[in-house]
Design a protein around this motif. Structure first.
Motif, PDB file in Angstrom:
ATOM      1  N   TYR A 109       0.852  -1.186   0.000  1.00  0.00           N
ATOM      2  CA  TYR A 109       0.000   0.000   0.000  1.00  0.00           C
ATOM      3  C   TYR A 109       0.892   1.242   0.000  1.00  0.00           C
ATOM      4  CZ  TYR A 109      -2.985  -3.502   2.340  1.00  0.00           C
ATOM      5  OH  TYR A 109      -3.669  -4.645   2.686  1.00  0.00           O
ATOM      6  N   TYR A 145       0.685   5.384   1.044  1.00  0.00           N
ATOM      7  CA  TYR A 145      -0.062   6.440   1.710  1.00  0.00           C
ATOM      8  C   TYR A 145       0.746   7.728   1.657  1.00  0.00           C
ATOM      9  CZ  TYR A 145      -3.210   3.012   3.798  1.00  0.00           C
ATOM     10  OH  TYR A 145      -4.149   2.025   3.992  1.00  0.00           O
ATOM     11  N   GLN A 174       1.216  11.409   3.692  1.00  0.00           N
ATOM     12  CA  GLN A 174       0.908  12.162   4.908  1.00  0.00           C
ATOM     13  C   GLN A 174       1.361  13.600   4.742  1.00  0.00           C
ATOM     14  OE1 GLN A 174       2.984  11.145   8.600  1.00  0.00           O
ATOM     15  NE2 GLN A 174       1.132  11.575   9.780  1.00  0.00           N
ATOM     16  N   LEU A 232      -3.301  11.639   6.726  1.00  0.00           N
ATOM     17  CA  LEU A 232      -2.885  10.379   6.103  1.00  0.00           C
ATOM     18  C   LEU A 232      -3.919   9.962   5.072  1.00  0.00           C
ATOM     19  CD1 LEU A 232      -1.575   8.483   9.205  1.00  0.00           C
ATOM     20  CD2 LEU A 232      -0.403   8.464   7.011  1.00  0.00           C
ATOM     21  N   PHE A 247      -4.842   7.429   1.723  1.00  0.00           N
ATOM     22  CA  PHE A 247      -4.533   6.226   0.959  1.00  0.00           C
ATOM     23  C   PHE A 247      -4.375   6.581  -0.509  1.00  0.00           C
ATOM     24  CE2 PHE A 247      -4.708   1.941  -0.453  1.00  0.00           C
ATOM     25  CZ  PHE A 247      -5.608   1.869  -1.499  1.00  0.00           C
ATOM     26  N   LEU A 297       5.194  13.291   3.407  1.00  0.00           N
ATOM     27  CA  LEU A 297       5.816  12.039   3.813  1.00  0.00           C
ATOM     28  C   LEU A 297       5.035  10.925   3.127  1.00  0.00           C
ATOM     29  CD1 LEU A 297       8.022  10.955   5.693  1.00  0.00           C
ATOM     30  CD2 LEU A 297       6.394  11.057   7.568  1.00  0.00           C
ATOM     31  N   PHE A 331       4.399   6.989   2.763  1.00  0.00           N
ATOM     32  CA  PHE A 331       4.577   5.714   3.450  1.00  0.00           C
ATOM     33  C   PHE A 331       4.199   4.551   2.553  1.00  0.00           C
ATOM     34  CE2 PHE A 331       5.779   6.839   7.613  1.00  0.00           C
ATOM     35  CZ  PHE A 331       5.067   7.958   8.009  1.00  0.00           C
ATOM     36  N   PHE A 359       3.963  -0.654   8.449  1.00  0.00           N
ATOM     37  CA  PHE A 359       4.428   0.530   7.735  1.00  0.00           C
ATOM     38  C   PHE A 359       5.940   0.661   7.750  1.00  0.00           C
ATOM     39  CE2 PHE A 359       0.750   3.200   6.630  1.00  0.00           C
ATOM     40  CZ  PHE A 359      -0.262   2.435   7.198  1.00  0.00           C
ATOM     41  N   GLY A 360       6.473   1.186   6.661  1.00  0.00           N
ATOM     42  CA  GLY A 360       7.867   1.565   6.607  1.00  0.00           C
ATOM     43  C   GLY A 360       8.091   2.905   7.282  1.00  0.00           C
ATOM     44  N   GLN A 361       9.338   3.354   7.269  1.00  0.00           N
ATOM     45  CA  GLN A 361       9.708   4.602   7.939  1.00  0.00           C
ATOM     46  C   GLN A 361       9.334   5.836   7.115  1.00  0.00           C
ATOM     47  OE1 GLN A 361      11.801   4.731  11.170  1.00  0.00           O
ATOM     48  NE2 GLN A 361      10.441   2.978  11.114  1.00  0.00           N
ATOM     49  N   GLN A 420       9.321   9.129  12.586  1.00  0.00           N
ATOM     50  CA  GLN A 420       9.231   7.672  12.455  1.00  0.00           C
ATOM     51  C   GLN A 420       8.006   7.266  11.646  1.00  0.00           C
ATOM     52  OE1 GLN A 420      11.646   5.554  13.781  1.00  0.00           O
ATOM     53  NE2 GLN A 420      12.661   7.520  14.113  1.00  0.00           N
ATOM     54  N   GLY A 421       7.968   6.006  11.326  1.00  0.00           N
ATOM     55  CA  GLY A 421       6.807   5.457  10.657  1.00  0.00           C
ATOM     56  C   GLY A 421       5.692   5.162  11.636  1.00  0.00           C
ATOM     57  N   LEU A 422       4.661   4.509  11.151  1.00  0.00           N
ATOM     58  CA  LEU A 422       3.508   4.152  11.975  1.00  0.00           C
ATOM     59  C   LEU A 422       3.699   2.751  12.542  1.00  0.00           C
ATOM     60  CD1 LEU A 422       0.973   5.468   9.400  1.00  0.00           C
ATOM     61  CD2 LEU A 422       1.106   6.315  11.734  1.00  0.00           C
ATOM     62  N   LEU A 469      -6.949   1.668   4.539  1.00  0.00           N
ATOM     63  CA  LEU A 469      -7.133   2.219   5.872  1.00  0.00           C
ATOM     64  C   LEU A 469      -7.591   3.669   5.759  1.00  0.00           C
ATOM     65  CD1 LEU A 469      -3.918   0.884   7.621  1.00  0.00           C
ATOM     66  CD2 LEU A 469      -6.241   0.397   8.369  1.00  0.00           C
ATOM     67  N   PHE A 485      -7.818   6.850   8.107  1.00  0.00           N
ATOM     68  CA  PHE A 485      -7.265   7.301   9.373  1.00  0.00           C
ATOM     69  C   PHE A 485      -8.020   8.500   9.917  1.00  0.00           C
ATOM     70  CE2 PHE A 485      -3.330   4.949   9.933  1.00  0.00           C
ATOM     71  CZ  PHE A 485      -3.062   4.465   8.666  1.00  0.00           C
TER      72      PHE A 485
END
Lengths: 114, 115
Positions: free
Chosen positions: A33, A35, A37, A43, A45, A88, A90, A105-107, B42-44, B103, B105
Motif C-alpha cells: 500500500y 499512503y 501524509q 494520512l 490512501f 511524507l 509511506f 508501515f515503513g519509515q 518515524q513510521g507508523l 485504511l 485514518f
C-alpha cells in the motif's frame, strides 16, 4: 523495525521534476500500500497492489503512478512535481488483500519539492 | 462513507497518570479497527487491532482499547503513561474497496507527557 524498507529516506527535488520512491515489503507479504501524509490532508490512501495487480485506488493524482514487480517490491512514481506534493510518503505491506489483515508501515520517504 | 473521528487534537498528561484517547467511527457493518502510533520522524507502528470477538483488546506497550458498538467508539487507554509515550496516535478503520482494502485514518491526537 517493521520489516518494510523504503528508499530513499529523504528526497529534495525541484518543481516539474519526476521522482521514484521504492518499497520492499516484509518477507512473504503480497500486498503493498502507498499512503501520503501531509499537514493539510493528513494520512491519505493512494493505492494498493496485491501480487502484482492493482487492487484498490484512492485519491491518487494522475501525475502519480505505481507498480509492483514480480519480486513484490513496489515503486511509486511522482511526475510534474508541484510544491503541494511535498509530504511524507509511506509504504505498508500485509499478507493478504482482505480487510482482516494488518498493515505494517515503513519509515517513510520525506519528499520536499522546492 | 466510512470515517474515523478523533475529537482531541492535543492531549497533555503527567507521567504516571492514566490516559484515554477517543476514537469514533462511522461504518455500516462490523468494523475492523486499529490504533497506530507515530513518533517524531518515524513510521507508523501498530499498537493493537480489533477484528471480532472480545471487545477489550490488549496491545503492545501496555495499551488497551475497548470496542463499544452502541457508542461507535474504540477508545485507547493506558493506566500509567511513561514519558516515552509522547507521540501522535492514529485511529483507523479498514474499508473494503473492490478487490482490496484501504485504511481510513483519523486526524490524529498529539500526546504530550509532562514529567
Amino acid at each position: 523495525d517493521s520489516g518494510v524498507t523504503q528508499t530513499p529516506k529523504h528526497l529534495i527535488t525541484a518543481t516539474g521534476q519526476r521522482v521514484t520512491l521504492r518499497c520492499s515489503p516484509r518477507s512473504g507479504d503480497l500486498s503493498v500500500y502507498w499512503y501520503q501524509q501531509s499537514l493539510d490532508q493528513g494520512l491519505q490512501f493512494l493505492i494498493q497492489y496485491y501480487n502484482g495487480e492493482e487492487r484498490a485506488k484512492g485519491n491518487i493524482l494522475e501525475r502519480f503512478s505505481a507498480q509492483q514487480f514480480p519480486d513484490l517490491h513496489s515503486e511509486l512514481n511522482l511526475s510534474s512535481l508541484e510544491l503541494g506534493d511535498s509530504a511524507l510518503y509511506f509504504c505498508a505491506s500485509s499478507g493478504g488483500a482482505g480487510a482482516n489483515t494488518e498493515a505494517f508501515f515503513g519509515q517513510g520517504t520525506r519528499l520536499t519539492v522546492v | 462513507a466510512q470515517s474515523v473521528t478523533q475529537p482531541d487534537i492535543h492531549i497533555t498528561v503527567s507521567e504516571g497518570a492514566s490516559l484515554e484517547l477517543r476514537c469514533n467511527y462511522s461504518y455500516g457493518a462490523t468494523p475492523y479497527l486499529f490504533w497506530y502510533v507515530q513518533s517524531p520522524g518515524q513510521g507508523l507502528q501498530l499498537l493493537l487491532k480489533y477484528f471480532s470477538g472480545d471487545t477489550l483488546v490488549q496491545g503492545i506497550k501496555g495499551f488497551e482499547a475497548e470496542f463499544k458498538r452502541s457508542q461507535s467508539s474504540f477508545n485507547l487507554r493506558k493506566p500509567s503513561v511513561h514519558w516515552s509515550d509522547a507521540a501522535e496516535y492514529f485511529c483507523a478503520v479498514v474499508r473494503l474497496t473492490g478487490g482490496g482494502n484501504k485504511l481510513t485514518f483519523g486526524t490524529g491526537t498529539q500526546l504530550k507527557v509532562e514529567l
